[in-house]
Design a protein around this motif. Structure first.
Motif, PDB file in Angstrom:
ATOM      1  N   ALA A   1      -5.100  -1.073  -0.389  1.00 29.53           N
ATOM      2  CA  ALA A   1      -4.074  -0.832   0.626  1.00 29.53           C
ATOM      3  C   ALA A   1      -3.446   0.542   0.444  1.00 29.53           C
ATOM      4  N   SER A   2      -3.273   0.955  -0.816  1.00 26.06           N
ATOM      5  CA  SER A   2      -2.704   2.288  -1.051  1.00 26.06           C
ATOM      6  C   SER A   2      -3.650   3.381  -0.570  1.00 26.06           C
ATOM      7  N   LEU A   3      -4.943   3.137  -0.674  1.00 28.45           N
ATOM      8  CA  LEU A   3      -5.918   4.112  -0.181  1.00 28.45           C
ATOM      9  C   LEU A   3      -5.915   4.179   1.341  1.00 28.45           C
TER      10      LEU A   3
ATOM     11  N   GLU B   1      -8.900  -8.227   7.053  1.00 31.01           N
ATOM     12  CA  GLU B   1      -8.700  -9.270   6.045  1.00 31.01           C
ATOM     13  C   GLU B   1      -7.860  -8.803   4.869  1.00 31.01           C
ATOM     14  N   LEU B   2      -7.385  -7.568   4.927  1.00 28.68           N
ATOM     15  CA  LEU B   2      -6.712  -6.989   3.757  1.00 28.68           C
ATOM     16  C   LEU B   2      -5.468  -7.781   3.366  1.00 28.68           C
ATOM     17  N   ASN B   3      -4.707  -8.249   4.342  1.00 24.30           N
ATOM     18  CA  ASN B   3      -3.505  -9.011   4.012  1.00 24.30           C
ATOM     19  C   ASN B   3      -3.847 -10.274   3.229  1.00 24.30           C
ATOM     20  N   SER B   4      -4.982 -10.894   3.565  1.00 25.39           N
ATOM     21  CA  SER B   4      -5.373 -12.123   2.876  1.00 25.39           C
ATOM     22  C   SER B   4      -5.712 -11.857   1.419  1.00 25.39           C
ATOM     23  N   GLY B   5      -6.116 -10.647   1.099  1.00 27.25           N
ATOM     24  CA  GLY B   5      -6.459 -10.325  -0.274  1.00 27.25           C
ATOM     25  C   GLY B   5      -5.303 -10.484  -1.235  1.00 27.25           C
ATOM     26  N   PHE B   6      -4.082 -10.437  -0.726  1.00 31.77           N
ATOM     27  CA  PHE B   6      -2.899 -10.569  -1.576  1.00 31.77           C
ATOM     28  C   PHE B   6      -2.615 -12.029  -1.932  1.00 31.77           C
ATOM     29  N   SER B   7      -3.275 -12.972  -1.262  1.00 29.00           N
ATOM     30  CA  SER B   7      -3.043 -14.393  -1.515  1.00 29.00           C
ATOM     31  C   SER B   7      -4.057 -14.992  -2.478  1.00 29.00           C
ATOM     32  N   ASN B   8      -5.001 -14.187  -2.913  1.00 27.79           N
ATOM     33  CA  ASN B   8      -6.051 -14.675  -3.805  1.00 27.79           C
ATOM     34  C   ASN B   8      -5.903 -13.996  -5.164  1.00 27.79           C
TER      35      ASN B   8
ATOM     36  N   GLY C   1       0.814  -1.210   0.000  1.00 32.82           N
ATOM     37  CA  GLY C   1       0.000   0.000   0.000  1.00 32.82           C
ATOM     38  C   GLY C   1       0.844   1.255   0.000  1.00 32.82           C
ATOM     39  N   THR C   2       1.907   1.257   0.785  1.00 34.08           N
ATOM     40  CA  THR C   2       2.791   2.420   0.821  1.00 34.08           C
ATOM     41  C   THR C   2       3.485   2.622  -0.518  1.00 34.08           C
ATOM     42  N   SER C   3       3.921   1.532  -1.142  1.00 28.89           N
ATOM     43  CA  SER C   3       4.628   1.669  -2.422  1.00 28.89           C
ATOM     44  C   SER C   3       3.719   2.209  -3.513  1.00 28.89           C
ATOM     45  N   VAL C   4       2.468   1.726  -3.578  1.00 25.77           N
ATOM     46  CA  VAL C   4       1.540   2.249  -4.587  1.00 25.77           C
ATOM     47  C   VAL C   4       1.210   3.713  -4.293  1.00 25.77           C
TER      48      VAL C   4
ATOM     49  N   GLU D   1      -4.280   2.920 -12.129  1.00 21.13           N
ATOM     50  CA  GLU D   1      -4.982   2.070 -13.088  1.00 21.13           C
ATOM     51  C   GLU D   1      -6.199   1.366 -12.490  1.00 21.13           C
ATOM     52  N   MET D   2      -6.289   1.329 -11.148  1.00 17.36           N
ATOM     53  CA  MET D   2      -7.428   0.673 -10.500  1.00 17.36           C
ATOM     54  C   MET D   2      -8.472   1.667 -10.009  1.00 17.36           C
ATOM     55  N   ASP D   3      -8.353   2.931 -10.383  1.00 19.63           N
ATOM     56  CA  ASP D   3      -9.337   3.930  -9.923  1.00 19.63           C
ATOM     57  C   ASP D   3     -10.767   3.493 -10.240  1.00 19.63           C
TER      58      ASP D   3
END
Length: 832
Positions: free
Chosen positions: A556-558, A538-545, A503-506, A519-521
């Motif tokens: 995460a960037s938001l 649950e945000l961390n789990s979103g990266f595994s799907n 999130g910080t990097s984006v 690009e995801m706006d």
């Protein structure tokens, strides 16, 4: 006899075999074997032992009984049960099981003796099970070539046997050959869809490529055998990958409830204790494990592997070195050491470790891939810039050396200043023109199709612009993203959860350039209306799907943007830094921000409601719109819904042939509603196409200007815009367009040359020199002109000797080239 055995077996299971079953129910060996095997595969180990007791002299039942006893952790009793049968038949299953048990306990000399006797066995008419036994013995001895040969022989005799194919698949998984592994497991499951070991094998084979599917296979395996230690530990590993440590502990505990001396489960317990900073638990678990097997260096290798998953690679290296100190024959530890060292940037010592592993096991795919990758890196050009080392492929270096180091330095300096943190160097950045080389450098295996870059703290790897077709991605955006990881990973001592790291990097992408990280706006706007926003817990789990990972990155960037906006940069920095103290996410949020995660959830929800309110209204569905809606009806709907993006777009598309001006007007209204829409079906792209068809180049240029301001990868529109602009009339506007173009495709020699000329005319000689060098490195069609351009700029910079070389190079290509002749004459005569 066979018919009687099957009848008895049917009666046993129709009645429902319970833990209180008596051996008298099994009246012959065949039925007892089948019943005991089914009970073993179902996890009813008490039934296995009771069934086997009825026929103490039967080797198959003795092996099943020993396995059941060992499954409780009573290794000594299991060994005592196996020994008489193994002594009587040193080439049989009991001898194999004894050898494997001795390996588990660290009694390697005894294990080798038993396993070698199994291999020395030479039955007159070997069956598939004889070859399978030999294959398992050879694999345990590290004789992988022999094991493969025996597996092939076994499959030749029994091509659909579930056990044979599953055991072979397990070997493929161990060597990271997941494609062949999956084929073996598929054969096994086609023969027996309820064969639990094959289901677990499939879970392992597809774990990297399709985690949800892998979990489905593991779930099915556990339904068949609720105490399967392999399936529970697979679940634990998956939970660790999602940073769900509580769930991981629960899965590990399920194994230890059945077998408190299960070495792999104890190792994973120790690993979780270590990464969570529970030192006493870690030490106690380590001691308990080594009491069972004093040479079990594997525990340190597993701790290192889990620690590496949390990006603590220096600690992972220390752990694996401890593994090797305990067990010099742990070849997997040498392979892991090489991989971990690669991620710390120590490629020289990584090669030593990998070569050690490869000499013993040349079948390990990851080891082979990493060694090949290191060979491929040898000719790369190395550019040093203070605490940074940039490595570029020699075919790309003539171009990329004039932009990549500069952008990396700009990113590191800007981020270090904003975050008030100077990262530890050297920072190694490697760019790969082949995506699979990037994937191997990152994970040891080709693939990773959705990934563009990676950062391990002091090492950054990424695709170069040549790795993908122009317009597929923006390499500069990727590099900036990864350099942000350098800051946040090191600031948090590599303990940052993925949601905050990514999130910080984006977010930092968007801070750096208006057109980056957006690009995801629109997809996120639609996700809000579909109720797909992920809860913070649950945000961390979103990266595994795979289905949610793009959404997770952007959301995460938001969250990070919201934290920076409400709490400020200093508190965002403290949130990141607090993970270095070992705090978990909820504790870190409370410590750094002074709110709990539920409060943060509430304010974040309000933030996105406000942030996306306008876009959501514009994108809301309008009743009556459809592909077959008549034009007059479209006009009515659009007039009644001036704030509807879909209505204005539908009207614009419907009018583009019959009434181009009216179409442009409708599309302009759509563009005003959603100015960041991109792609061929966006309003500005369609306006440009209609305007060009009308011959209205200025209007097309304005539309493309607006489009490319938001489209950081749209190389086609950028090139078209450059052709429409007149540099003589509006050089500043053309300069912006050219910068966007070369940012996407730095190998566009013509664009680099044009940009260099405009920059030179504007008086920025050093920047023009850099662009002319890049143009020359991109192998332009007009090489003589490129040399002359560079010569002219060098002359203006006072570098006359170098300017002469470039002028002469131009004349070597085109001896009558007047511009180069004149320039050389001036330089030779001393003119300016």
């Amino acid at each position: 006899m066979r018919r009687l055995g099957l009848l008895l077996l049917a009666l046993v299971f129709t009645a429902g075999l319970t833990p209180h079953v008596t051996a008298e129910q099994a009246q012959n060996v065949g039925a007892a074997r089948a019943a005991a095997d089914k009970a073993w595969r179902s996890g009813r180990i008490d039934d296995v032992e009771k069934l086997a007791q009825a026929f103490p002299s039967d080797e198959t039942l003795a092996v099943l009984r020993a396995r059941a006893i060992a499954a409780r952790g009573d290794y000594a009793r299991a060994e005592a049960l196996l020994q008489p049968t193994a002594a009587a038949n040193p080439g049989g299953d009991a001898a194999l099981e004894t050898g494997l048990l001795h390996l588990t306990l660290g009694r390697r000399t005894e294990a080798r003796r038993s396993l070698q006797l199994v291999l020395m066995s030479d039955p007159r008419s070997p069956t598939a099970r004889d070859f399978l036994r030999a294959a398992r013995a050879a694999r345990a001895l590290g004789r992988i070539d022999d094991a493969q040969a025996y597996f092939r022989d076994a499959v030749d005799l029994a091509p659909t046997d579930p056990l044979v194919n599953t055991e072979w698949g397990d070997l493929f998984v161990e060597k990271y050959n997941n494609k062949d592994a999956a084929r073996s497991f598929e054969v096994a499951l086609k023969s027996d869809p309820a064969y639990g070991p094959a289901l677990l094998g499939m879970a392992r084979a597809v774990a990297d490529s399709n985690p949800p599917q892998a979990m489905g296979f593991a779930d099915r395996a556990l339904k068949l055998n609720p105490i399967d230690p392999g399936a529970h530990l697979f679940m634990a590993q998956h939970a660790i990958y999602q940073d769900k440590k509580k769930e991981a502990r629960q899965s590990i505990d399920r194994v230890l409830e059945t077998n408190p001396r299960h070495l792999e489960a104890l190792s994973m317990k120790a690993a979780l204790a270590y990464v969570e900073g529970q030192n006493q638990e870690y030490q106690d678990t380590l001691a308990a494990t080594l009491k069972i097997n004093p040479t079990y260096g594997e525990i340190h290798r597993i701790v290192g592997s889990v620690t590496a998953h949390y990006y603590r690679f220096d600690e992972a290296v220390e752990q694996v070195r401890k593994a090797i100190a305990l067990d010099r024959e742990n070849n997997r530890a040498y392979a892991d050491l090489g991989a971990h060292l690669m991620r710390t940037g120590d490629e020289r010592n990584a090669r030593r470790a990998l070569e050690t592993a490869f000499r013993v096991d040349p079948f390990d795919t990851v080891t082979f891939n990493l060694l090949t990758l290191l060979d491929n890196l040898e000719p790369f050009d190395t550019i040093k810039d203070g605490d940074m080392i940039i490595r570029l492929h020699p075919d790309e270096s003539p171009v990329m050396r004039h932009s990549a180091p500069q952008l990396a330095r700009a990113a590191l300096d800007a981020l270090s200043k904003r975050w008030e943190f100077t990262p530890k160097g050297p920072i190694l950045v490697e760019m790969f023109p082949k995506h699979d080389d990037f994937a191997v450098r990152t994970l040891g295996l080709p693939g990773m199709l959705g990934a563009l870059g990676a950062c391990f703290g002091r090492v950054v790897t990424l695709d170069s612009p040549k790795a993908r077709d122009p317009g597929t991605f923006n390499w500069g955006e990727t590099l900036w993203h990864e350099m942000a990881h350098v800051i946040t990973l090191q600031l948090s001592n590599n303990r940052l959860p993925r949601w905050l790291s990514e999130g910080t990097s984006v977010f930092e992408e968007r801070r750096a350039r208006d057109d980056w990280g957006r690009e995801m706006d629109l997809p996120f706007t639609r996700a809000i209306d579909r109720g797909q926003v992920i809860k913070l817990r649950e945000l961390n789990s979103g990266f595994s799907n795979p289905e949610t990972i793009s959404l997770a990155y952007y959301q995460a960037s938001l969250v990070v943007e919201h934290i920076a906006e409400v709490h400020g940069q200093r508190k965002l920095r403290e949130l990141v830094r607090s993970y270095a103290d070992g705090l978990d996410t909820e504790a870190a949020i409370k410590h750094a921000l002074g709110v709990d995660i539920d409060d943060l959830q509430k304010t974040f929800d309000a933030f996105i409601d406000k942030r996306f309110a306008t876009a959501r209204r514009a994108l809301a569905e309008v009743e009556g719109l459809g592909p077959d809606t008549p034009l007059e009806r479209l006009k009515t709907i659009a007039a009644a819904n001036p704030g509807s993006y879909a209505a204005q777009m539908s009207l614009g598309m419907a009018l583009q042939e019959s009434s181009p001006d009216a179409a442009i007007a409708a599309l302009e209204q759509a563009a005003a509603l959603v100015p960041n829409a991109t792609g061929d079906d966006s309003p500005n792209a369609m306006i440009a196409a209609i305007a060009l068809k009308k011959g209205d180049k200025p209007r097309a240029a304005r539309a493309l200007d607006a489009l490319t301001a938001h489209a950081q990868t749209d190389v086609t529109s950028s090139r078209e815009l450059v052709t429409l602009l007149d540099g003589a009339r509006d050089p500043a506007r053309l300069q912006v367009a050219l910068r966007r173009l070369v940012a996407i495709d730095p190998f566009d020699a013509q664009a680099q040359s044009k940009l260099g000329r405009i920059t030179l005319d504007a008086g920025n000689v050093p920047e023009a020199i850099r662009m002319f060098r890049a143009a020359l490195g991109a192998r332009p069609v007009d090489r003589a002109g490129a040399h002359a351009d560079l010569a002219e700029a060098l002359a203006l910079a006072g570098e006359k000797d170098e300017a002469k070389k470039q002028a002469l190079a131009a004349l070597e290509i085109a001896p009558t080239f007047t511009r180069a002749q004149d320039l050389l004459l001036k330089l030779t005569s001393g003119g300016s």
